[in-house]
Every structure is written in structure tokens, then in C-alpha cells.
Design an enzyme around this catalytic site. Structure first.
Site, PDB file in Angstrom:
ATOM      1  N   SER A 178       0.831  -1.198   0.000  1.00  0.00           N
ATOM      2  CA  SER A 178       0.000   0.000   0.000  1.00  0.00           C
ATOM      3  C   SER A 178       0.873   1.260   0.000  1.00  0.00           C
ATOM      4  O   SER A 178       1.715   1.396  -0.887  1.00  0.00           O
ATOM      5  CB  SER A 178      -0.960  -0.074   1.191  1.00  0.00           C
ATOM      6  OG  SER A 178      -1.973   0.864   1.059  1.00  0.00           O
ATOM      7  N   ASP A 255      -8.518  -3.410  -6.852  1.00  0.00           N
ATOM      8  CA  ASP A 255      -8.025  -3.006  -5.542  1.00  0.00           C
ATOM      9  C   ASP A 255      -9.065  -2.133  -4.837  1.00  0.00           C
ATOM     10  O   ASP A 255      -9.532  -1.129  -5.389  1.00  0.00           O
ATOM     11  CB  ASP A 255      -6.724  -2.232  -5.714  1.00  0.00           C
ATOM     12  CG  ASP A 255      -6.110  -1.854  -4.387  1.00  0.00           C
ATOM     13  OD1 ASP A 255      -5.187  -2.551  -3.963  1.00  0.00           O
ATOM     14  OD2 ASP A 255      -6.571  -0.863  -3.766  1.00  0.00           O
ATOM     15  N   HIS A 313      -7.189  -5.684  -1.048  1.00  0.00           N
ATOM     16  CA  HIS A 313      -6.199  -4.615  -1.108  1.00  0.00           C
ATOM     17  C   HIS A 313      -4.834  -5.257  -0.905  1.00  0.00           C
ATOM     18  O   HIS A 313      -4.053  -5.368  -1.834  1.00  0.00           O
ATOM     19  CB  HIS A 313      -6.501  -3.544  -0.060  1.00  0.00           C
ATOM     20  CG  HIS A 313      -5.494  -2.444  -0.043  1.00  0.00           C
ATOM     21  ND1 HIS A 313      -5.071  -1.807  -1.196  1.00  0.00           N
ATOM     22  CD2 HIS A 313      -4.814  -1.857   0.977  1.00  0.00           C
ATOM     23  CE1 HIS A 313      -4.171  -0.887  -0.872  1.00  0.00           C
ATOM     24  NE2 HIS A 313      -3.990  -0.903   0.433  1.00  0.00           N
TER      25      HIS A 313
END
Ligand code: NAG
Ligand code: NAG
Ligand code: NAG
Length: 365
Positions: A178, A255, A313
Site C-alpha cells: 500500500s 483493488d 487490497h
């Protein structure tokens, strides 16, 4: 007689305790504080010194280095960063940081669970600067007293690791998830530059290839910032053109964070519950096309790709999902890393799918 009973009892307790421990092999790695962090300005948003967790490599992994940058979103303005510094806990401060953490997945020291990296030097760098390790502002914010020093945290942490032996690395990998994934792209060439010329150095951003982004421009490649508006250089598709070190992009084309930001919060919600209306499904498909179109066109050796269609994610390194043949993410990545096989793998399944059974679980946002 009493002594014998006592010894038997003691022996039984020892066996019981040992077997209980054997059932739960938990492995904690202690914290290391960055040397001279305050002096070097390597501080979190609230001014507390930076830290990391490090475990030494062994055997034929003794000169190999895996550096993992933690993620945790971004703070985007003065108020937001003040809140993160004051109430954000460990993502804005090391004030209450854990003195040891469990190393799991690609950080684990267990060969069975982590065949690729178990004996490498392994480093977990906590994220407390709110800007993907890019801030490099000398003075604290005059209103909030917040410090923006992520780039100095990165540099000072690397100094520590170099002096712990990373200056002799033979293989090295900078990775993150991330916001940490984006950081691993932004700092990829800088990381390469710190290591010996003979070292194999590559970067693995996981769930960090966002087609829209914010942040601070100071740490971005000057070749990019001299040509475009600095904020554009935080979009990986522009940034990556100027990164010369090999990068492997691992991401889902659905995502959750990407969808939430580039479309609407409701789209992420209906995606996860798999009950989007026809219109919203179409919008999500259009975003997927944009993501795929924005992938680098470079040769696979310099730009590896693992793009799933999972509703997710984060993506565990050892998830069991296979997209082509019987190869998992870890299989494809490690082939690419050592240059055995140059693959760019993109899931052709166009519908978003739940990959929980493969260990890729939708993240509550
Ligand atoms: C390594 O992991 C395997 C599989 O989870 C487990 O059976 C084994 O006990 C672990 N070894 C150590 C030394 O913790
Ligand atoms: C500002 O933060 C620094 C640490 O970065 C601290 O020493 C100082 O006391 C703070 N000042 C105010 C006015 O809060
Ligand atoms: C700062 O960002 C937060 C989070 O995105 C937002 O809610 C807030 O309105 C913004 N404040 C200002 C002053 O822009």
C-alpha cells in the site's frame, strides 16, 4: 517417595510446557531504535524517533537483505496530519510502539513457511510519517508542530542497515504494501544506489500501483519532476518511467483502495458485498481498464507484473492463488527476481472475485 513424586510431577510439567510451546511457535523480533534519529531528523509526525525491527540473516542468506516498508494510507493536509500525529497511534508516532513484533509470511524465519527468505536479513520498517517516506521539511509546521520527515527516516534507517552489513549485500529486495508499496517504488533507485554495484537489487511494490495519488514531491526522481508537475510524479505510471532499477508490480485490478478513491466509497462497499448495480459494475470495469492500460510497457525483466482480479487490497506473499499453470505469486516473483523466467502475469478473468480461499481476504476499509 515424596521426592520421586515431586520429580515426576516436575517432569510432567516440563513436558507439558514444552509441548504447549511447540504447538504455538511464535517468533518475536525486538525493536531497534535508529541511531542518532533525533540528530538526523529521522522522526515521526509527532517528533518521536524512528525505529525498525531487524533479524540477522544466516548461512547462505547472510548477505541477502529483505527490507519491508509498512503501509497505512496517507495524511493529506495540516489537520489530517496533526490528527495522525496526535491520535493516530503507531502510524504517527513511536511513543507507544511495540517493543517486539511477530515476523510472519515473507519475514518469517521458518523455512517451511518462508522458503524464499527465511535465512535472509529481514527488516520491518514501521510507517509513521504519513507521506510514504517522502517528507523532508526542516522546520516543524508552525501551527501544529507536526514534522514531515519521512525521507530522513528512510535514509537514517538505511544508514543503520548499511552498517549492520547491508553495504556488502549480494541480493536485496525493497518491498512494501500500500503506502509502503508506493514508497518502495519512490525509493527504489535510491536503495539501489546505496548497495554494491555487484548486488542484485530489485523492488516489489505490493498494492501500491495507484493510478491517482498524493504526497510530497521532494524525494521524487528529478528527471520526472523537471518534466512534469511534481504531483504527477507520484502516479506510479509516470514515476516508473524514471526508475531504472527492476520493479515487480503486484496488485489487484479491483483493488479496494483504488476503487474507493477513484470512484466512490459506495463502489467499494458494493464490490465487497458483490451486489453492485449494472452502472457501478461498468464504472468499476472502466477503472480496471485504466489500471491495465497504465501498466508499464517495459520488458518483463525490468518490470514484472502479478495482477489479480481479487476483491482485495493487501496480498500475502504466500497466497495460494494460481493464475497461470500451477504458479503462485511467490513462484512467479522468485523466478523473476533471480532471472530464471521473465513473466508478466495478468488475470484474464474480468469479473471481480473473492479470493479468500487462497488467503487473499477483502480488507475492511
Ligand atoms: C515451521 O512451520 C511449520 C509449519 O507451520 C511448523 O510445523 C514448524 O513447527 C515450524 N518450525 C519452527 C521451528 O517453528
Ligand atoms: C514541538 O515538538 C517538539 C518535538 O518535535 C517538542 O520538543 C516541542 O516541545 C513541541 N512544541 C510544542 C509547542 O508543542
Ligand atoms: C483534510 O483532509 C481530510 C481527510 O481527507 C478532510 O476530511 C478535511 O476536510 C480536509 N481539511 C481541509 C482543511 O482541507
Amino acid at each position: 517417595m515424596a521426592t520421586i513424586t515431586f520429580l515426576l510431577l516436575l517432569g510432567f510439567i516440563v513436558i507439558l510446557t514444552t509441548s504447549l510451546h511447540a504447538q504455538i511457535p511464535v517468533h518475536f523480533v525486538p525493536i531497534s531504535w535508529v541511531q542518532n534519529a533525533i540528530l538526523k531528523g529521522a522522526v515521526c509526525l509527532d517528533g518521536t524517533p524512528a525505529a525498525y525491527y531487524y533479524e540477522q540473516g544466516q548461512g547462505d542468506g547472510a548477505n541477502n537483505w529483505l527490507v519491508f516498508l509498512q503501509g497505512g494510507g496517507w495524511c493529506v493536509n495540516q489537520t489530517d496530519c496533526f490528527n495522525r500525529a496526535t491520535y493516530g497511534g503507531s502510524i504517527g508516532s513511536t511513543k507507544n510502539i511495540r517493543l517486539s513484533i511477530e515476523f510472519e509470511g515473507a519475514l518469517s524465519n521458518n523455512q517451511t513457511n518462508n522458503p524464499d527468505f527465511y535465512n535472509w536479513n529481514r527488516v520491518y520498517v514501521p510507517y509513521c510519517d504519513g507521506s510514504s517516506f517522502t517528507g523532508d521539511v526542516e522546520a516543524p509546521d508552525s501551527v501544529t508542530n507536526v514534522t514531515y520527515r519521512g525521507a530522513r527516516i528512510f535514509r537514517a534507517t538505511m544508514d543503520d542497515l548499511l552498517s549492520r552489513g547491508m553495504n556488502g549485500a549480494q541480493n536485496a529486495l525493497l518491498t512494501g504494501v500500500s503506502a509502503g508499496g508506493l514508497a518502495s517504488m519512490i525509493h527504489c533507485d535510491r536503495f539501489r544506489g546505496l548497495l554494491p554495484w555487484f548486488a542484485r537489487v530489485k523492488c516489489l511494490p505490493i498494492a501500491g500501483y495507484f493510478v491517482h495519488e498524493y504526497g510530497s514531491a521532494g524525494m521524487l526522481p528529478p528527471q520526472c519532476t523537471s518534466i512534469m508537475t511534481p504531483s504527477l510524479c507520484l502516479f506510479p505510471q509516470y514515476l516508473l518511467q524514471y526508475v531504472t532499477t527492476p520493479v515487480f508490480i503486484a496488485m489487484s485490478s479491483f483493488d479496494q483502495v483504488q476503487i474507493k478513491w477513484n470512484l466512490f466509497k459506495e463502489d467499494e462497499v458494493c464490490l465487497v458485498s458483490q451486489n453492485c448495480t449494472h452502472d457501478r459494475k461498468q464504472a468499476i470495469q472502466e477503472l480496471r481498464s485504466d489500471v491495465l492500460a497504465a501498466l508499464p510497457k517495459a520488458p518483463p525483466l525490468s518490470r514484472g507484473i502479478w495482477m489479480t482480479s481479487c476483491i482485495a487490497h493487501e496480498m500475502p506473499y504466500y497466497s495460494t492463488l494460481t493464475i497461470i499453470g500451477n504458479k503462485t505469486f511467490a513462484d512467479v516473483f522468485i523466478d523473476w527476481y533471480f532471472g530464471f523466467n521473465y513473466l508478466q502475469v495478468i488475470d484474464t478473468q474480468t469479473e471481480p472475485r473473492n479470493c479468500s480461499e487462497y488467503g487473499i481476504v477483502p480488507k475492511p476499509l
